[in-house]
Design an enzyme around this catalytic site. Structure first.
Site, PDB file in Angstrom:
ATOM      1  N   GLY A  41       0.773  -1.246   0.000  1.00 41.67           N
ATOM      2  CA  GLY A  41       0.000   0.000   0.000  1.00 41.67           C
ATOM      3  C   GLY A  41       0.801   1.291   0.000  1.00 41.67           C
ATOM      4  O   GLY A  41       0.353   2.294  -0.540  1.00 41.67           O
ATOM      5  N   ASP A  99      -5.723   1.590  10.630  1.00 46.38           N
ATOM      6  CA  ASP A  99      -7.117   1.239  10.907  1.00 46.38           C
ATOM      7  C   ASP A  99      -7.236   0.758  12.348  1.00 46.38           C
ATOM      8  O   ASP A  99      -7.504   1.534  13.252  1.00 46.38           O
ATOM      9  CB  ASP A  99      -7.586   0.203   9.885  1.00 46.38           C
ATOM     10  N   THR A 103      -1.248  -3.584  12.538  1.00 49.56           N
ATOM     11  CA  THR A 103      -0.041  -3.682  11.709  1.00 49.56           C
ATOM     12  C   THR A 103       1.104  -2.866  12.304  1.00 49.56           C
ATOM     13  O   THR A 103       2.212  -3.376  12.491  1.00 49.56           O
ATOM     14  CB  THR A 103      -0.331  -3.195  10.270  1.00 49.56           C
ATOM     15  N   LYS A 127      -7.803   6.207  10.132  1.00 43.95           N
ATOM     16  CA  LYS A 127      -9.256   5.987  10.255  1.00 43.95           C
ATOM     17  C   LYS A 127      -9.747   6.206  11.669  1.00 43.95           C
ATOM     18  O   LYS A 127      -9.018   5.936  12.617  1.00 43.95           O
ATOM     19  CB  LYS A 127      -9.564   4.535   9.902  1.00 43.95           C
ATOM     20  N   ASP A 155      -5.833  -0.737  -1.963  1.00 43.05           N
ATOM     21  CA  ASP A 155      -6.544  -1.590  -2.913  1.00 43.05           C
ATOM     22  C   ASP A 155      -7.815  -2.203  -2.343  1.00 43.05           C
ATOM     23  O   ASP A 155      -8.020  -2.245  -1.133  1.00 43.05           O
ATOM     24  CB  ASP A 155      -5.641  -2.739  -3.332  1.00 43.05           C
TER      25      ASP A 155
HETATM   26  P1  IMP Z   1      -4.533  -2.177  10.656  1.00 41.94           P
HETATM   27  O1  IMP Z   1      -3.516  -3.228  10.951  1.00 41.94           O
HETATM   28  O2  IMP Z   1      -5.915  -2.615  11.054  1.00 41.94           O
HETATM   29  O3  IMP Z   1      -4.198  -0.807  11.181  1.00 41.94           O
HETATM   30  O4  IMP Z   1      -4.683  -2.094   9.108  1.00 41.94           O
HETATM   31  C1  IMP Z   1      -3.707  -1.621   8.333  1.00 41.94           C
HETATM   32  C2  IMP Z   1      -3.700  -2.290   6.969  1.00 41.94           C
HETATM   33  O5  IMP Z   1      -5.004  -2.709   6.563  1.00 41.94           O
HETATM   34  C3  IMP Z   1      -3.277  -1.274   5.968  1.00 41.94           C
HETATM   35  O6  IMP Z   1      -1.900  -1.329   5.781  1.00 41.94           O
HETATM   36  C4  IMP Z   1      -4.051  -1.659   4.727  1.00 41.94           C
HETATM   37  O7  IMP Z   1      -3.310  -2.566   3.966  1.00 41.94           O
HETATM   38  C5  IMP Z   1      -5.286  -2.336   5.220  1.00 41.94           C
HETATM   39  N1  IMP Z   1      -6.462  -1.439   5.225  1.00 41.94           N
HETATM   40  C6  IMP Z   1      -7.088  -0.930   6.319  1.00 41.94           C
HETATM   41  N2  IMP Z   1      -8.124  -0.155   5.964  1.00 41.94           N
HETATM   42  C7  IMP Z   1      -8.146  -0.154   4.610  1.00 41.94           C
HETATM   43  C8  IMP Z   1      -8.993   0.507   3.639  1.00 41.94           C
HETATM   44  O8  IMP Z   1      -9.935   1.254   3.927  1.00 41.94           O
HETATM   45  N3  IMP Z   1      -8.690   0.275   2.325  1.00 41.94           N
HETATM   46  C9  IMP Z   1      -7.657  -0.529   1.937  1.00 41.94           C
HETATM   47  N4  IMP Z   1      -6.854  -1.158   2.813  1.00 41.94           N
HETATM   48  C10 IMP Z   1      -7.091  -0.973   4.139  1.00 41.94           C
HETATM   49 MG    MG Z   2      -0.983  -2.165   4.008  1.00 39.56          MG
END
Ligand code: IMP
Ligand code: MG
Length: 170
Positions: A41, A99, A103, A127, A155
């Protein structure tokens, strides 16, 4: 699914990248920096940011996955690790979107255990701003709502990464 609306325009994004690039140029004027891009991403953010930097900088990339379709799987997996040893280096992790924070929290733990000199984060889109962010993101792009977004590197099932703006799918 198809794109329903543009959320953040190309020019707003480029303006923000410029601002963050200037901050990084100031903060790392006297220091070597290794930027770690989180694939896939962050590839567009990194390439736009790179062109604004006037400092001593190198790049490496890591690939992790946590999402399946439009849902977080709740687990992070390293698909490709770094090529470079980060011990004693100033590191800036560049991630596309924050999000749940899973990660970046996972990466923070893993990379801190490798003893870098410093470790900071940049995240282009964040977010749900009302929820508590479990780590300090030094360079923040835009705060957005909870909708699933695509474009500017993000994506849905491999598609829409190439859009120069951020959009919501419906
Ligand atoms: P986290 O680990 O929940 O913070 O999510 C992070 C990863 O989820 C990002 O690096 C994205 O690859 C994916 N992601 C989270 N939200 C979205 C979105 O709205 N669109 C696309 N990818 C997302
Ligand atoms: Mg990502």
């Amino acid at each position: 699914m198809k794109i329903s609306k543009e959320l953040i325009s190309e020019s707003e994004i480029q303006k923000k990248i410029n601002e963050i690039g200037n901050l990084i140029n100031q903060d790392y004027a006297e220091k070597d920096l290794l930027i770690i891009g989180i694939l896939k991403g962050a590839f567009i953010t990194i390439s736009d940011l790179a062109k604004r930097l006037k400092i001593d900088v190198s790049f490496d990339f890591m690939s992790v996955s946590s999402y399946e379709g439009t849902e977080s799987s709740g687990q992070v997996k390293i698909e490709k690790d770094l090529d470079i040893d980060i011990t004693g280096k100033n590191i800036l992790i560049v991630e596309d979107i924050f999000d749940t924070g899973l990660t970046l929290s996972y990466l923070k733990n893993i990379l801190e255990s490798r003893n870098p000199k410093s470790l900071e984060f940049m995240c282009m889109f964040i977010k749900n701003t009302e929820k508590e962010i479990p780590l300090d993101i030094k360079y923040k792009g835009f705060s957005i709502g909870p909708e699933f977004v695509v474009g500017y590197g993000l994506d849905h099932e491999g598609k829409y990464r190439e859009l120069p703006y951020l959009a919501v799918l419906s």
